[in-house]
Design a protein around this motif. Structure first.
Motif, PDB file in Angstrom:
ATOM      1  N   VAL A 288       0.841  -1.202   0.000  1.00 31.38           N
ATOM      2  CA  VAL A 288       0.000   0.000   0.000  1.00 31.38           C
ATOM      3  C   VAL A 288       0.874   1.249   0.000  1.00 31.38           C
ATOM      4  O   VAL A 288       0.680   2.167  -0.800  1.00 31.38           O
ATOM      5  N   VAL A 289       1.844   1.292   0.909  1.00 35.78           N
ATOM      6  CA  VAL A 289       2.727   2.460   1.005  1.00 35.78           C
ATOM      7  C   VAL A 289       3.526   2.625  -0.285  1.00 35.78           C
ATOM      8  O   VAL A 289       3.671   3.737  -0.807  1.00 35.78           O
ATOM      9  N   GLY A 290       4.039   1.533  -0.824  1.00 37.57           N
ATOM     10  CA  GLY A 290       4.798   1.602  -2.063  1.00 37.57           C
ATOM     11  C   GLY A 290       3.954   2.015  -3.245  1.00 37.57           C
ATOM     12  O   GLY A 290       4.452   2.673  -4.166  1.00 37.57           O
ATOM     13  N   TRP A 291       2.686   1.647  -3.241  1.00 39.90           N
ATOM     14  CA  TRP A 291       1.795   2.040  -4.336  1.00 39.90           C
ATOM     15  C   TRP A 291       1.657   3.558  -4.391  1.00 39.90           C
ATOM     16  O   TRP A 291       1.652   4.158  -5.470  1.00 39.90           O
ATOM     17  N   PHE A 292       1.580   4.195  -3.228  1.00 40.49           N
ATOM     18  CA  PHE A 292       1.532   5.655  -3.174  1.00 40.49           C
ATOM     19  C   PHE A 292       2.889   6.281  -3.462  1.00 40.49           C
ATOM     20  O   PHE A 292       2.964   7.431  -3.878  1.00 40.49           O
ATOM     21  N   GLY A 293       3.955   5.570  -3.201  1.00 39.23           N
ATOM     22  CA  GLY A 293       5.304   6.126  -3.233  1.00 39.23           C
ATOM     23  C   GLY A 293       5.779   6.339  -1.814  1.00 39.23           C
ATOM     24  O   GLY A 293       6.836   5.864  -1.403  1.00 39.23           O
ATOM     25  N   ALA A 294       4.985   7.037  -1.013  1.00 36.76           N
ATOM     26  CA  ALA A 294       5.212   7.237   0.411  1.00 36.76           C
ATOM     27  C   ALA A 294       3.908   7.780   0.983  1.00 36.76           C
ATOM     28  O   ALA A 294       3.068   8.315   0.245  1.00 36.76           O
ATOM     29  N   VAL A 295       3.731   7.634   2.295  1.00 31.83           N
ATOM     30  CA  VAL A 295       2.499   8.065   2.959  1.00 31.83           C
ATOM     31  C   VAL A 295       2.867   8.970   4.127  1.00 31.83           C
ATOM     32  O   VAL A 295       3.600   8.559   5.031  1.00 31.83           O
ATOM     33  N   GLN A 296       2.374  10.195   4.108  1.00 31.50           N
ATOM     34  CA  GLN A 296       2.717  11.154   5.162  1.00 31.50           C
ATOM     35  C   GLN A 296       2.322  10.595   6.530  1.00 31.50           C
ATOM     36  O   GLN A 296       1.220  10.097   6.709  1.00 31.50           O
ATOM     37  N   SER A 297       3.241  10.720   7.503  1.00 31.12           N
ATOM     38  CA  SER A 297       2.992  10.041   8.782  1.00 31.12           C
ATOM     39  C   SER A 297       3.589  10.765   9.982  1.00 31.12           C
ATOM     40  O   SER A 297       4.031  10.122  10.923  1.00 31.12           O
ATOM     41  N   GLN A 298       3.589  12.109   9.960  1.00 27.63           N
ATOM     42  CA  GLN A 298       4.111  12.774  11.141  1.00 27.63           C
ATOM     43  C   GLN A 298       3.232  12.507  12.357  1.00 27.63           C
ATOM     44  O   GLN A 298       3.694  12.557  13.492  1.00 27.63           O
ATOM     45  N   ASP A 299       1.954  12.218  12.141  1.00 26.74           N
ATOM     46  CA  ASP A 299       1.054  11.806  13.219  1.00 26.74           C
ATOM     47  C   ASP A 299       0.879  10.299  13.081  1.00 26.74           C
ATOM     48  O   ASP A 299       0.057   9.816  12.307  1.00 26.74           O
ATOM     49  N   TYR A 300       1.668   9.557  13.840  1.00 24.58           N
ATOM     50  CA  TYR A 300       1.842   8.116  13.610  1.00 24.58           C
ATOM     51  C   TYR A 300       0.533   7.338  13.698  1.00 24.58           C
ATOM     52  O   TYR A 300       0.230   6.524  12.814  1.00 24.58           O
ATOM     53  N   HIS A 301      -0.251   7.556  14.736  1.00 24.42           N
ATOM     54  CA  HIS A 301      -1.441   6.721  14.934  1.00 24.42           C
ATOM     55  C   HIS A 301      -2.504   6.949  13.854  1.00 24.42           C
ATOM     56  O   HIS A 301      -3.002   5.970  13.277  1.00 24.42           O
ATOM     57  N   PRO A 302      -2.875   8.191  13.530  1.00 23.99           N
ATOM     58  CA  PRO A 302      -3.801   8.365  12.409  1.00 23.99           C
ATOM     59  C   PRO A 302      -3.246   7.849  11.080  1.00 23.99           C
ATOM     60  O   PRO A 302      -4.009   7.366  10.235  1.00 23.99           O
ATOM     61  N   ALA A 303      -1.928   7.957  10.890  1.00 28.07           N
ATOM     62  CA  ALA A 303      -1.350   7.468   9.633  1.00 28.07           C
ATOM     63  C   ALA A 303      -1.540   5.961   9.478  1.00 28.07           C
ATOM     64  O   ALA A 303      -1.730   5.461   8.369  1.00 28.07           O
ATOM     65  N   LYS A 304      -1.479   5.239  10.592  1.00 23.42           N
ATOM     66  CA  LYS A 304      -1.759   3.796  10.514  1.00 23.42           C
ATOM     67  C   LYS A 304      -3.184   3.536  10.038  1.00 23.42           C
ATOM     68  O   LYS A 304      -3.443   2.590   9.284  1.00 23.42           O
ATOM     69  N   TRP A 305      -4.117   4.365  10.473  1.00 21.02           N
ATOM     70  CA  TRP A 305      -5.509   4.221  10.035  1.00 21.02           C
ATOM     71  C   TRP A 305      -5.609   4.415   8.520  1.00 21.02           C
ATOM     72  O   TRP A 305      -6.337   3.682   7.840  1.00 21.02           O
ATOM     73  N   SER A 306      -4.858   5.360   7.968  1.00 21.11           N
ATOM     74  CA  SER A 306      -4.862   5.554   6.518  1.00 21.11           C
ATOM     75  C   SER A 306      -4.420   4.293   5.788  1.00 21.11           C
ATOM     76  O   SER A 306      -5.001   3.906   4.772  1.00 21.11           O
ATOM     77  N   VAL A 307      -3.367   3.653   6.291  1.00 25.26           N
ATOM     78  CA  VAL A 307      -2.877   2.426   5.659  1.00 25.26           C
ATOM     79  C   VAL A 307      -3.905   1.325   5.803  1.00 25.26           C
ATOM     80  O   VAL A 307      -4.208   0.588   4.850  1.00 25.26           O
ATOM     81  N   ALA A 308      -4.496   1.188   7.000  1.00 21.34           N
ATOM     82  CA  ALA A 308      -5.461   0.121   7.253  1.00 21.34           C
ATOM     83  C   ALA A 308      -6.674   0.233   6.337  1.00 21.34           C
ATOM     84  O   ALA A 308      -7.217  -0.788   5.894  1.00 21.34           O
ATOM     85  N   GLN A 309      -7.115   1.446   6.039  1.00 17.97           N
ATOM     86  CA  GLN A 309      -8.281   1.624   5.175  1.00 17.97           C
ATOM     87  C   GLN A 309      -8.038   1.061   3.781  1.00 17.97           C
ATOM     88  O   GLN A 309      -8.983   0.659   3.102  1.00 17.97           O
ATOM     89  N   ARG A 310      -6.777   1.054   3.333  1.00 19.18           N
ATOM     90  CA  ARG A 310      -6.463   0.507   2.015  1.00 19.18           C
ATOM     91  C   ARG A 310      -6.185  -0.995   2.067  1.00 19.18           C
ATOM     92  O   ARG A 310      -6.097  -1.641   1.028  1.00 19.18           O
ATOM     93  N   LEU A 311      -6.017  -1.536   3.252  1.00 19.66           N
ATOM     94  CA  LEU A 311      -5.759  -2.975   3.385  1.00 19.66           C
ATOM     95  C   LEU A 311      -7.041  -3.782   3.466  1.00 19.66           C
ATOM     96  O   LEU A 311      -7.055  -4.960   3.150  1.00 19.66           O
ATOM     97  N   GLY A 312      -8.116  -3.177   3.912  1.00 18.34           N
ATOM     98  CA  GLY A 312      -9.371  -3.889   3.998  1.00 18.34           C
ATOM     99  C   GLY A 312      -9.727  -4.236   5.424  1.00 18.34           C
ATOM    100  O   GLY A 312      -8.943  -4.045   6.355  1.00 18.34           O
ATOM    101  N   PRO A 313     -10.948  -4.761   5.646  1.00 18.39           N
ATOM    102  CA  PRO A 313     -11.423  -5.044   6.997  1.00 18.39           C
ATOM    103  C   PRO A 313     -10.612  -6.129   7.686  1.00 18.39           C
ATOM    104  O   PRO A 313     -10.040  -7.009   7.041  1.00 18.39           O
ATOM    105  N   GLY A 314     -10.571  -6.038   9.010  1.00 19.66           N
ATOM    106  CA  GLY A 314      -9.903  -7.059   9.809  1.00 19.66           C
ATOM    107  C   GLY A 314      -8.526  -6.670  10.292  1.00 19.66           C
ATOM    108  O   GLY A 314      -8.004  -7.259  11.236  1.00 19.66           O
TER     109      GLY A 314
END
Length: 371
Positions: free
Chosen positions: A35-61
């Protein structure tokens, strides 16, 4: 022109490394690098919300704990690249992205270096000291690195410490280590990321340009200039080298780029997404950001600066703001809506809230109000 969809990526994403592939991003925490590589990189200065961004592209569970574990294992890394802020980066991409964009980020950091009296010789010495301190998998926190530098006569506090560490990251010396409780650590990059063949600069330009417009398109060269810190001349070179991997569309005198193919057909039911404030769907754009607010709801909203900073998107349009508060066994979702939601949109908001609750391992409670 179709606007951007914040949901699951289109087909034909990029692999974590430089070579393109036709695989879709993974659907479990181990696929976070895809997921991160597909974007190139994913902004993540706020670590916990940034994980939510990645999870939304990974799917439920996928849960917050799953992504912490993936981060600890080095499936994705966190460092300064592209702009003077942290990004999640796939390990296979970290080195060539740094080689391409770190010189530009150093230029952007120039005033901060001067303000902290961080000149060349001192920065090089501090970087060497940091490298020695974390060598041998001796992962250290910021406070521990500050103490180590102080023992060697280098004043490294607050602002000054931050830019010493940013410099070491941009030089490819350190990157994120595993979490220690709630604290982040730094690791020696050579111990965290296997050595890999470098990309020639033109190849790196073409790859980053292709990835950005594939994952963020339709978007403009000015959008990419903001996102990557690259010059418009470099972007023009990358577009020329990308060739048929991208297609252009001219609308009202503005050129938009994207991967070839039709935009996905709209679903029969509304889709509601709870995006964190620095989600790539929000921060990846400057010139074309207006496409998120074709109805003018954001511009007309009262007291915008006092609103929660999370963004509610209905299909492709911003329709409100949100924040979360985690309490014992529950996550309270405060939703401030720019317009009334119909029954189907309200149901879709409930689904989105439940997905957030599942990610956090808590029951989701919605508190919605109309601005």
């Amino acid at each position: 022109m179709a606007t951007k969809d914040p949901g699951l990526p289109r087909p034909e994403p990029a692999a974590p490394g430089p070579a393109p592939t036709d695989r879709r991003p993974g659907r479990e925490a181990g696929g976070a690098a895809e997921v991160v590589g597909w974007f190139g990189a994913v902004q993540s200065q706020d670590y916990h919300p940034a994980k939510w961004s990645v999870a939304q592209r990974l799917g439920p569970g996928v849960t917050d704990v799953d992504l912490d574990r993936a981060f600890d294992d080095g499936v994705i890394l966190r460092t300064h690249v592209l702009r003077p802020t942290w990004h999640f980066v796939a390990p296979a991409d970290l080195r060539w992205l740094l080689e391409l964009t770190a010189p530009r980020v150093h230029v952007l950091n120039g005033y901060a270096y001067r303000r902290g009296e961080l000149y060349g010789p001192l920065l090089r010495r501090a970087t060497d000291l940091v490298a020695d301190a974390v060598a041998g998998a001796n992962h250290l926190t910021r406070a521990e690195l500050a103490a180590s530098l102080a023992r060697h006569g280098v004043v490294a506090e607050r602002f000054r410490l931050g830019y010493i560490l940013i410099h070491a990251e941009l030089e490819g010396v350190i990157c994120s280590g595993p979490l220690r409780g709630k604290q982040h650590t730094y690791a020696l990059l050579d111990e965290r990321v296997p050595r890999a063949a470098s990309l020639e600069r033109e190849a790196a330009l073409a790859e980053l340009v292709r990835r950005f417009f594939t994952s963020h398109g339709p978007a403009t060269a000015k959008d990419l200039a903001w996102w990557s810190s690259l010059t418009l001349a470099d972007i023009a070179t990358g577009l020329r080298l990308a060739g048929d991997a991208l297609e252009r569309l001219d609308v009202d005198g503005v050129t938009y780029w994207s991967a070839p193919g039709e935009a996905p057909a709209p679903a029969g039911c509304p889709s509601v997404r709870l995006l964190q404030a620095y989600d790539e769907y929000i921060v990846g754009y400057r010139q074309s950001k207006h496409l998120l607010d074709l109805g003018g709801l954001v511009a007309a909203a009262p007291d915008r600066l006092a609103l929660p900073n999370g963004v509610i998107v209905v299909d492709t349009q911003v329709a409100g703001r949100w924040r979360r508060t985690v309490r014992a066994g529950a996550v309270v979702l405060e939703a401030a809506l720019y317009r009334p939601f119909g029954a189907a949109e309200t149901a879709a908001l409930r689904v989105a809230a439940d997905e957030l609750g599942m990610f956090l391992g808590a029951r989701a409670v919605i508190s919605a109000s109309l601005l």
